[in-house]
Scaffold this motif. Structure first.
Motif, PDB file in Angstrom:
ATOM      1  N   LEU A 167       0.832  -1.204   0.000  1.00  0.00           N
ATOM      2  CA  LEU A 167       0.000   0.000   0.000  1.00  0.00           C
ATOM      3  C   LEU A 167       0.868   1.255   0.000  1.00  0.00           C
ATOM      4  CD1 LEU A 167      -2.885   1.178   0.214  1.00  0.00           C
ATOM      5  CD2 LEU A 167      -2.641   1.041   2.684  1.00  0.00           C
ATOM      6  N   PHE A 168       1.926   1.266   0.808  1.00  0.00           N
ATOM      7  CA  PHE A 168       2.816   2.426   0.844  1.00  0.00           C
ATOM      8  C   PHE A 168       3.493   2.643  -0.507  1.00  0.00           C
ATOM      9  CE2 PHE A 168       3.200   1.595   5.624  1.00  0.00           C
ATOM     10  CZ  PHE A 168       2.243   2.555   5.928  1.00  0.00           C
ATOM     11  N   VAL A 169       3.832   1.566  -1.187  1.00  0.00           N
ATOM     12  CA  VAL A 169       4.404   1.690  -2.531  1.00  0.00           C
ATOM     13  C   VAL A 169       3.323   2.177  -3.503  1.00  0.00           C
ATOM     14  CG1 VAL A 169       5.372   0.391  -4.490  1.00  0.00           C
ATOM     15  CG2 VAL A 169       6.218  -0.017  -2.159  1.00  0.00           C
ATOM     16  N   PHE A 202       2.588   5.924  -3.495  1.00  0.00           N
ATOM     17  CA  PHE A 202       3.709   6.802  -3.829  1.00  0.00           C
ATOM     18  C   PHE A 202       3.393   7.729  -5.004  1.00  0.00           C
ATOM     19  CE2 PHE A 202       7.838   7.739  -5.792  1.00  0.00           C
ATOM     20  CZ  PHE A 202       8.423   8.418  -4.734  1.00  0.00           C
ATOM     21  N   PRO A 203       2.713   7.272  -6.070  1.00  0.00           N
ATOM     22  CA  PRO A 203       2.384   8.204  -7.161  1.00  0.00           C
ATOM     23  C   PRO A 203       1.566   9.424  -6.696  1.00  0.00           C
ATOM     24  CG  PRO A 203       2.131   5.970  -7.919  1.00  0.00           C
ATOM     25  CD  PRO A 203       2.356   5.893  -6.423  1.00  0.00           C
ATOM     26  N   ALA A 204       0.748   9.272  -5.674  1.00  0.00           N
ATOM     27  CA  ALA A 204       0.013  10.434  -5.156  1.00  0.00           C
ATOM     28  C   ALA A 204       0.981  11.439  -4.537  1.00  0.00           C
ATOM     29  CB  ALA A 204      -1.022   9.997  -4.126  1.00  0.00           C
ATOM     30  N   ASN A 205       2.016  10.946  -3.867  1.00  0.00           N
ATOM     31  CA  ASN A 205       3.018  11.855  -3.299  1.00  0.00           C
ATOM     32  C   ASN A 205       3.805  12.546  -4.405  1.00  0.00           C
ATOM     33  OD1 ASN A 205       2.230  11.186  -0.719  1.00  0.00           O
ATOM     34  ND2 ASN A 205       3.766   9.593  -0.496  1.00  0.00           N
ATOM     35  N   VAL A 206       4.080  11.833  -5.489  1.00  0.00           N
ATOM     36  CA  VAL A 206       4.750  12.439  -6.636  1.00  0.00           C
ATOM     37  C   VAL A 206       3.850  13.511  -7.241  1.00  0.00           C
ATOM     38  CG1 VAL A 206       5.639  12.005  -8.967  1.00  0.00           C
ATOM     39  CG2 VAL A 206       6.167  10.407  -7.103  1.00  0.00           C
ATOM     40  N   GLN A 207       2.556  13.219  -7.354  1.00  0.00           N
ATOM     41  CA  GLN A 207       1.610  14.209  -7.882  1.00  0.00           C
ATOM     42  C   GLN A 207       1.587  15.451  -6.995  1.00  0.00           C
ATOM     43  OE1 GLN A 207      -0.503  13.842 -10.824  1.00  0.00           O
ATOM     44  NE2 GLN A 207      -0.388  16.011 -10.450  1.00  0.00           N
ATOM     45  N   MET A 208       1.589  15.239  -5.687  1.00  0.00           N
ATOM     46  CA  MET A 208       1.597  16.364  -4.749  1.00  0.00           C
ATOM     47  C   MET A 208       2.855  17.218  -4.949  1.00  0.00           C
ATOM     48  SD  MET A 208       1.405  16.153  -0.639  1.00  0.00           S
ATOM     49  CE  MET A 208       1.145  17.595   0.358  1.00  0.00           C
ATOM     50  N   GLY A 268       9.415  16.719   0.790  1.00  0.00           N
ATOM     51  CA  GLY A 268       9.886  15.988   1.959  1.00  0.00           C
ATOM     52  C   GLY A 268       9.149  14.681   2.191  1.00  0.00           C
ATOM     53  N   ARG A 269       7.919  14.602   1.709  1.00  0.00           N
ATOM     54  CA  ARG A 269       7.134  13.373   1.863  1.00  0.00           C
ATOM     55  C   ARG A 269       7.656  12.237   1.005  1.00  0.00           C
ATOM     56  NH1 ARG A 269       0.766  14.072   2.214  1.00  0.00           N
ATOM     57  NH2 ARG A 269       1.026  11.943   1.512  1.00  0.00           N
ATOM     58  N   LEU A 270       8.298  12.561  -0.106  1.00  0.00           N
ATOM     59  CA  LEU A 270       8.733  11.517  -1.043  1.00  0.00           C
ATOM     60  C   LEU A 270       9.665  10.492  -0.398  1.00  0.00           C
ATOM     61  CD1 LEU A 270       9.181  13.670  -4.269  1.00  0.00           C
ATOM     62  CD2 LEU A 270       7.308  12.109  -3.724  1.00  0.00           C
ATOM     63  N   PRO A 271      10.750  10.911   0.258  1.00  0.00           N
ATOM     64  CA  PRO A 271      11.636   9.890   0.840  1.00  0.00           C
ATOM     65  C   PRO A 271      11.054   9.207   2.072  1.00  0.00           C
ATOM     66  CG  PRO A 271      12.486  12.087   1.290  1.00  0.00           C
ATOM     67  CD  PRO A 271      11.313  12.243   0.361  1.00  0.00           C
ATOM     68  N   LEU A 272       9.985   9.747   2.648  1.00  0.00           N
ATOM     69  CA  LEU A 272       9.387   9.125   3.832  1.00  0.00           C
ATOM     70  C   LEU A 272       8.705   7.791   3.521  1.00  0.00           C
ATOM     71  CD1 LEU A 272       7.948  12.179   5.767  1.00  0.00           C
ATOM     72  CD2 LEU A 272       9.982  10.842   6.274  1.00  0.00           C
ATOM     73  N   GLN A 273       8.408   7.546   2.260  1.00  0.00           N
ATOM     74  CA  GLN A 273       7.780   6.266   1.914  1.00  0.00           C
ATOM     75  C   GLN A 273       8.722   5.100   2.186  1.00  0.00           C
ATOM     76  OE1 GLN A 273       4.565   7.797   1.695  1.00  0.00           O
ATOM     77  NE2 GLN A 273       4.324   5.844   0.686  1.00  0.00           N
ATOM     78  N   VAL A 274      10.025   5.326   2.056  1.00  0.00           N
ATOM     79  CA  VAL A 274      10.988   4.234   2.268  1.00  0.00           C
ATOM     80  C   VAL A 274      10.922   3.711   3.700  1.00  0.00           C
ATOM     81  CG1 VAL A 274      13.435   3.606   2.266  1.00  0.00           C
ATOM     82  CG2 VAL A 274      12.482   4.947   0.367  1.00  0.00           C
ATOM     83  N   PRO A 275      11.023   4.580   4.740  1.00  0.00           N
ATOM     84  CA  PRO A 275      10.925   4.034   6.095  1.00  0.00           C
ATOM     85  C   PRO A 275       9.554   3.427   6.403  1.00  0.00           C
ATOM     86  CG  PRO A 275      11.280   6.412   6.178  1.00  0.00           C
ATOM     87  CD  PRO A 275      11.394   5.987   4.750  1.00  0.00           C
ATOM     88  N   LEU A 276       8.501   3.926   5.767  1.00  0.00           N
ATOM     89  CA  LEU A 276       7.180   3.334   5.981  1.00  0.00           C
ATOM     90  C   LEU A 276       7.136   1.901   5.435  1.00  0.00           C
ATOM     91  CD1 LEU A 276       4.816   6.352   5.194  1.00  0.00           C
ATOM     92  CD2 LEU A 276       5.257   5.306   7.431  1.00  0.00           C
TER      93      LEU A 276
END
Length: 125
Positions: free
Chosen positions: A75-77, A80-86, A103-111
């Motif tokens: 789900l977190f992966v 990710f396209p929504a974060n890219v859109q943002m 700043g949200r983009l790299p936060l997906q990795v730890p999630l």
């Protein structure tokens, strides 16, 4: 290297809070649904919120935690396209808004790593 958090309760709570936020205040989520997706942004907002709630419930229950942790990582992966859109939309916004969006983009990795850690922790029990 910092240790990845593995608290299932915290991850379930985070996902549940986000799922509720999608239902209670959908407008900001509608705005970041990639325009390439078919259908209404609101439908995608509600569907992703429902998925977050379902995954949260799965993580909360020890019997389904392993599979739900993997589903959370997926789900977190998937969002990710929504974060890219943002981030793309933030190019024309204030510097503070751009900083949050990028700043949200790299936060997906730890999630993703957190969800995998929860899944692995359940598998070893």
């Amino acid at each position: 290297m910092p240790r990845t958090p593995s608290s299932p309760a915290l991850l379930a709570g985070f996902l549940a809070a986000m799922g509720v936020a999608h239902a209670v205040a959908p407008k900001p989520f509608d705005a970041i649904v990639p325009r390439a997706l078919p259908g209404s942004p609101r439908l995608w907002t509600y569907a992703s919120g429902a998925a977050e709630l379902a995954v949260a419930a799965g993580i909360a229950h020890p019997r389904t935690r392993r599979v739900a942790g993997l589903a959370a990582a997926a789900l977190f992966v998937g969002v990710f396209p929504a974060n890219v859109q943002m981030a793309a939309d933030a190019r024309r916004r204030s510097p503070a808004h751009r900083a949050v969006a990028f700043g949200r983009l790299p936060l997906q990795v730890p999630l993703v790593l957190w969800a995998r850690s929860v899944s692995r922790g359940a598998a070893s029990r």
